[in-house]
Design a protein around this motif. Structure first.
Motif, PDB file in Angstrom:
ATOM      1  N   TRP A 169      -3.022   3.864   5.047  1.00 56.33           N
ATOM      2  CA  TRP A 169      -2.447   3.064   3.968  1.00 56.33           C
ATOM      3  C   TRP A 169      -3.559   2.687   3.004  1.00 56.33           C
ATOM      4  O   TRP A 169      -4.629   2.228   3.419  1.00 56.33           O
ATOM      5  N   ARG A 170      -3.336   2.865   1.698  1.00 57.54           N
ATOM      6  CA  ARG A 170      -4.347   2.562   0.690  1.00 57.54           C
ATOM      7  C   ARG A 170      -3.750   1.721  -0.443  1.00 57.54           C
ATOM      8  O   ARG A 170      -2.599   1.921  -0.833  1.00 57.54           O
ATOM      9  N   VAL A 171      -4.578   0.790  -0.958  1.00 52.56           N
ATOM     10  CA  VAL A 171      -4.146  -0.059  -2.059  1.00 52.56           C
ATOM     11  C   VAL A 171      -5.389  -0.582  -2.771  1.00 52.56           C
ATOM     12  O   VAL A 171      -6.465  -0.677  -2.171  1.00 52.56           O
ATOM     13  N   PRO A 191       0.825  -1.218   0.000  1.00 45.34           N
ATOM     14  CA  PRO A 191       0.000   0.000   0.000  1.00 45.34           C
ATOM     15  C   PRO A 191       0.856   1.263   0.000  1.00 45.34           C
ATOM     16  O   PRO A 191       2.055   1.231   0.294  1.00 45.34           O
TER      17      PRO A 191
END
Length: 302
Positions: free
Chosen positions: A135-137, A127
């Motif tokens: 946190w991004r994914v 991420p």
């Protein structure tokens, strides 16, 4: 933690749950949180044993494998609301605030591994960290079922941790049996052969050799600081083992294939699923194996 945090926007109405049991049937809508034993985030006696990246404490809990706790040493894994097709979470620290500073380990500040509870699905992604500590994914959850999400990280100034949380993707699902143990598997046209058997409580050498079209692959490409990256999950509770390859890139002694050797220590007898990530042809490939530790019959528990 008494409530589940909804992860809105997933195409299948994804809901995050802390705990939760894997079942067979049809999940229609968000799943209610299952009962979970409370863990004090400030407890410093939890540990990782063979599964972790080092000593995490002392006492009876010092050998607890990684990924079994959602909170440890004051750090907590918290899924957060995300747009459709995205997975997002935060790590909060002992002060209750989102952590924004992490050490680089295996070329990344965060490793997110997800596996379906029946071990029929696996993804390892990385991420991106936003300024607010989120946190991004793109969602790595590929099918309906109960998944375990592992956040593998080292906070700046702290010790390496692996925290885990269950995430449920509603939909029609059926549990799949764990494949039988095997010493060879194929993926994307590659054949990967396993040599070595894990022994409970002891460090074992596991060697995975890669070939293609009957020829050894001798030009593996570096991936996450090595020529291979291996994760092992224990059947049942999905205890997480992040094992390390022997040798280092650029040391003049570590060849770029066909064989990659790992030092692994499994915490108990039982069945484990191994996932080898390796890079070749500018693409990452994942080979999967079932191994049984401490059982001379080699039978997989059903």
């Amino acid at each position: 933690m008494n409530t589940a945090t909804k992860l809105s926007g997933f195409a299948l109405g994804l809901a995050a749950v802390f705990g939760g049991a894997y079942g067979i049937g049809h999940l229609a809508g968000p799943v209610a949180p299952a009962a979970e034993t409370s863990h004090d985030p400030t407890d410093t006696d939890h540990g990782t044993g063979a599964a972790g990246h080092g000593d995490r404490g002392s006492g009876d809990a010092a050998h607890l494998p990684g990924g079994l706790l959602v909170a440890e040493r004051g750090y907590t894994l918290q899924p957060v609301t995300a747009p459709a097709g995205e997975f997002a979470f935060r790590i909060t620290g002992p002060d209750g605030k989102p952590v924004t500073r992490y050490e680089v380990a295996h070329d990344r500040r965060m490793h997110l591994i997800v596996a379906r509870r029946d071990l029929s699905g696996f993804r390892h992604v990385h991420p991106e960290l936003a300024d607010d500590g989120t946190w991004r994914v793109a969602s790595p959850l590929a099918a309906p079922g109960v998944w375990r999400a592992f956040a593998d990280f080292t906070p700046t100034g702290g010790e390496a941790l692996t925290l885990g949380v269950d995430v449920t993707v509603p939909g029609l699902l059926a549990a799949r049996p764990l494949p039988s143990p095997a010493t060879s598997t194929t993926v994307d046209g590659y054949t990967v052969t396993l040599t070595g058997t894990p022994e409970p409580g002891r460090t074992s050498r596991l060697t995975l050799s890669v070939s293609r079209g009957g020829r050894p692959v001798t030009d593996l490409q570096p991936y996450l600081g090595a020529y291979g990256h291996l994760v092992a999950l224990r059947q049942g509770d999905l205890a997480y083992l992040h094992v390390h390859p022997e040798g280092e890139l650029g040391d003049g002694r570590t060849p770029a294939g066909p064989a990659v050797t790992f030092a692994a220590e499994v915490p108990s007898a039982g069945a484990y699923r191994l996932y080898l990530d390796f890079r070749h042809g500018d693409a990452v490939h994942t080979a999967e194996f079932t191994v049984v530790a401490g059982d001379p019959t080699g039978e997989v528990p059903r």
